[in-house]
Scaffold this motif. Structure first.
Motif, short mmCIF file in Angstrom:
data_model
loop_
_atom_site.label_atom_id
_atom_site.label_comp_id
_atom_site.label_asym_id
_atom_site.label_seq_id
_atom_site.Cartn_x
_atom_site.Cartn_y
_atom_site.Cartn_z
N LYS A 51 0.85 -1.19 0.00
CA LYS A 51 0.00 0.00 0.00
C LYS A 51 0.89 1.24 0.00
N PRO A 52 0.80 2.08 -1.02
CA PRO A 52 1.63 3.28 -1.05
C PRO A 52 1.47 4.17 0.19
N ALA A 53 0.28 4.28 0.72
CA ALA A 53 0.07 5.13 1.91
C ALA A 53 0.82 4.59 3.12
N GLU A 54 0.84 3.27 3.29
CA GLU A 54 1.59 2.67 4.40
C GLU A 54 3.09 2.85 4.19
N PHE A 55 3.54 2.71 2.94
CA PHE A 55 4.96 2.92 2.64
C PHE A 55 5.34 4.37 2.94
N GLN A 56 4.50 5.30 2.55
CA GLN A 56 4.76 6.72 2.84
C GLN A 56 4.87 6.95 4.35
N ALA A 57 3.96 6.35 5.12
CA ALA A 57 4.01 6.51 6.57
C ALA A 57 5.31 5.96 7.14
N PHE A 58 5.76 4.80 6.63
CA PHE A 58 7.02 4.23 7.12
C PHE A 58 8.20 5.12 6.76
N ALA A 80 17.70 6.03 -1.46
CA ALA A 80 17.29 5.34 -2.68
C ALA A 80 16.02 4.59 -2.33
N ILE A 81 14.99 4.76 -3.11
CA ILE A 81 13.69 4.18 -2.77
C ILE A 81 13.53 2.81 -3.43
N TYR A 100 5.89 0.36 -8.62
CA TYR A 100 7.07 0.99 -8.05
C TYR A 100 6.98 2.50 -8.18
N ARG A 101 6.48 3.00 -9.30
CA ARG A 101 6.32 4.45 -9.48
C ARG A 101 5.49 5.03 -8.34
N GLU A 102 4.38 4.36 -8.00
CA GLU A 102 3.53 4.81 -6.88
C GLU A 102 4.30 4.80 -5.57
N LEU A 103 5.08 3.74 -5.35
CA LEU A 103 5.86 3.63 -4.11
C LEU A 103 6.95 4.70 -4.05
#
Length: 195
Positions: A51-58, A80-81, A100-103
């Motif tokens: 989930k991109p939102a969870e990745f952003q939070a992390f 580096a993402i 990956y683009r979203e992440l």
């Protein structure tokens, strides 16, 4: 909030970052998978459909922890993402470039939210090949940037701002600087293909 995560999970990383920075070294952090199962869309996988939102939070928590303002920890300014997210052992489904683009964009938002918006931020680190069931690095690049096989833009993707593209240019089949006969491997000998 980095304090919301189990603190013992940070211990090894805190120690490495602190020791390396104390010795004058630069640190490049690469937030990536695997992830907790609950951070996947199905709630059941450590690599499938993050989930991109969870990745952003992390990434936000990671940025706050290494902001220079967290007690006893130095600031990190290079990122580096994602590690080798073009191969299936780290992310599913494939092809994975659009996911990956979203992440990447979510990670970039997380860095900005934690005061790291001006830091060096790179796309990738891609694996040199697709492995058994992944995506070739150049096909992955085209997916991330919404390009066709001739590198012309397709769709409505906005440009991505990053400081560079990071790849792991090793080839287990040939000496390091030889041009590989394998068209799907991006190694030192044919790294010019990434330019």
């Amino acid at each position: 909030n980095p304090a919301a995560y189990p603190q013992d999970a940070w211990g090894g990383l805190d120690q490495i970052v602190s020791i390396w920075r104390a010795g004058g070294g630069q640190v490049l952090l690469t937030p990536s998978t695997p992830m907790p199962d609950w951070a996947s869309q199905c709630g059941c996988s450590d690599i499938t459909k993050p989930k991109p939102a969870e990745f952003q939070a992390f990434v936000t928590a990671l940025g706050r922890r290494y902001s220079g303002g967290f007690p006893g920890l130095p600031r990190v300014t290079q990122w580096a993402i994602g590690n080798e997210l073009n191969i299936a052992i780290f992310i599913k489904p494939h092809p994975s470039g659009r996911l990956y683009r979203e992440l990447f964009l979510a990670g970039q938002r997380g860095l900005r939210a934690s005061g790291h918006g001006g830091d060096l931020t790179m796309i990738g680190e891609t694996a040199p090949s697709a492995g058994r069931t992944g995506t070739d690095p150049l096909a992955f690049l085209r997916q991330v940037f919404c390009l066709n096989g001739r590198y012309k833009k397709v769709g409505n993707c906005a440009p991505i701002k990053a400081d560079g593209w990071s790849t792991h240019p090793y080839n287990p089949k040939d000496p390091p600087f030889d041009r590989t006969p394998f068209h799907n491997i991006l190694a030192m000998g044919n790294l010019f293909r990434l330019t």
